[in-house]
Design a protein around this motif. Sequence first.
Motif, PDB file in Angstrom:
ATOM      1  N   ARG A 288      41.856  34.099  34.774  1.00  0.00           N
ATOM      2  CA  ARG A 288      43.182  34.707  34.109  1.00  0.00           C
ATOM      3  C   ARG A 288      43.699  35.076  35.541  1.00  0.00           C
ATOM      4  O   ARG A 288      45.103  35.106  35.110  1.00  0.00           O
ATOM      5  N   LEU A 289      43.111  35.312  36.664  1.00  0.00           N
ATOM      6  CA  LEU A 289      44.442  34.817  37.597  1.00  0.00           C
ATOM      7  C   LEU A 289      45.595  33.971  38.586  1.00  0.00           C
ATOM      8  O   LEU A 289      46.442  34.165  37.928  1.00  0.00           O
ATOM      9  N   GLU A 290      44.144  32.669  37.784  1.00  0.00           N
ATOM     10  CA  GLU A 290      45.696  31.771  37.725  1.00  0.00           C
ATOM     11  C   GLU A 290      46.636  31.901  36.724  1.00  0.00           C
ATOM     12  O   GLU A 290      47.867  31.317  37.096  1.00  0.00           O
TER      13      GLU A 290
ATOM     14  N   VAL B  75      46.485  39.753  30.899  1.00  0.00           N
ATOM     15  CA  VAL B  75      46.246  38.260  30.162  1.00  0.00           C
ATOM     16  C   VAL B  75      45.863  38.191  29.037  1.00  0.00           C
ATOM     17  O   VAL B  75      46.113  37.656  28.315  1.00  0.00           O
ATOM     18  N   ASP B  76      45.022  39.105  29.128  1.00  0.00           N
ATOM     19  CA  ASP B  76      44.014  39.628  27.450  1.00  0.00           C
ATOM     20  C   ASP B  76      44.763  40.134  26.824  1.00  0.00           C
ATOM     21  O   ASP B  76      45.857  38.981  25.607  1.00  0.00           O
TER      22      ASP B  76
ATOM     23  N   THR C 222      39.238  31.324  24.184  1.00  0.00           N
ATOM     24  CA  THR C 222      38.822  31.747  25.089  1.00  0.00           C
ATOM     25  C   THR C 222      37.713  30.838  25.709  1.00  0.00           C
ATOM     26  O   THR C 222      36.478  30.431  24.402  1.00  0.00           O
ATOM     27  N   VAL C 223      37.438  30.834  26.799  1.00  0.00           N
ATOM     28  CA  VAL C 223      36.281  30.362  27.434  1.00  0.00           C
ATOM     29  C   VAL C 223      35.753  31.506  28.111  1.00  0.00           C
ATOM     30  O   VAL C 223      36.115  32.173  29.193  1.00  0.00           O
ATOM     31  N   PRO C 224      34.415  32.035  27.370  1.00  0.00           N
ATOM     32  CA  PRO C 224      33.670  33.252  28.010  1.00  0.00           C
ATOM     33  C   PRO C 224      33.323  33.383  29.337  1.00  0.00           C
ATOM     34  O   PRO C 224      32.873  32.695  29.869  1.00  0.00           O
ATOM     35  N   GLY C 225      34.011  34.275  29.685  1.00  0.00           N
ATOM     36  CA  GLY C 225      33.748  34.826  31.709  1.00  0.00           C
ATOM     37  C   GLY C 225      34.691  33.413  32.530  1.00  0.00           C
ATOM     38  O   GLY C 225      34.608  33.730  33.771  1.00  0.00           O
TER      39      GLY C 225
END
Length: 238
Positions: free
Chosen positions: A181-183, A200-201, A225-228
């Motif tokens: 998410r930060l990227e 981002v979500d 989505t890739v969890p976590g």
Amino acid sequence: MSRRKILVVDDEPKLVRVVREYLEHDGYRVVSAGDGRVALERFRQERPDLVVLDVMLPELDGLEVCRRIRRDSAVPIIMLTARAEEVDELIGLELGADDYVAKPFSPRTLLARVRSVLRRAVPAEEYGAEGASEAPLSVGPLRVDPSRHEATWDGVPLALTPTEFRLLSALARRPGRVFGRLELLERIQGEAYAGYERTVDAHVKNLRKKLAGAGGDGAAESVATVPGVGYKLEAGRA
């Protein structure tokens, strides 16, 4: 490049005055409104390049103003919110806002966000940015053309906001690669503000809705989505 026009909507005259001074000092033209109904009138009359929009407004609140603007315009919108609940901020983004700033804020912080959002929104060649001469990206039925700022799914145009387009472009450049998410935030905003990762979500949710509108559930599920961790564009589904 012509001076860009910004519509500032807030019912606090002192705040509007301070924001106007900072924006005009930085070279922007500023028009303002103090309630939601006047904001929509100003928007139709002035056709601004960006809207700074408070959530809490008389007549029509900022979320409803955002919803109505989004019916026929992809103009960048920065929401201002004094509400503590993060869900209120994310609701604004799900309606199509590009960013939000929590009150109280430094005018310099808002100015930096305005610059960042406008930089993402204008044609890339005006800034010599990445994408000015980049070849179109094709991943299955998805086609993203950074130089023309256009995206289609199986030939159906996707009406994306500037932020959504940047997000999809980042994923399409590396299909199958997982982005945190930060990227993604850094790629779509130019900066990764701590505590804003969950925005981002909201942008992904909007993007999936538009993909589903063009190509059904399979199109929406191509952004996985890739969890976590974050998100990826699944080339096998696209």
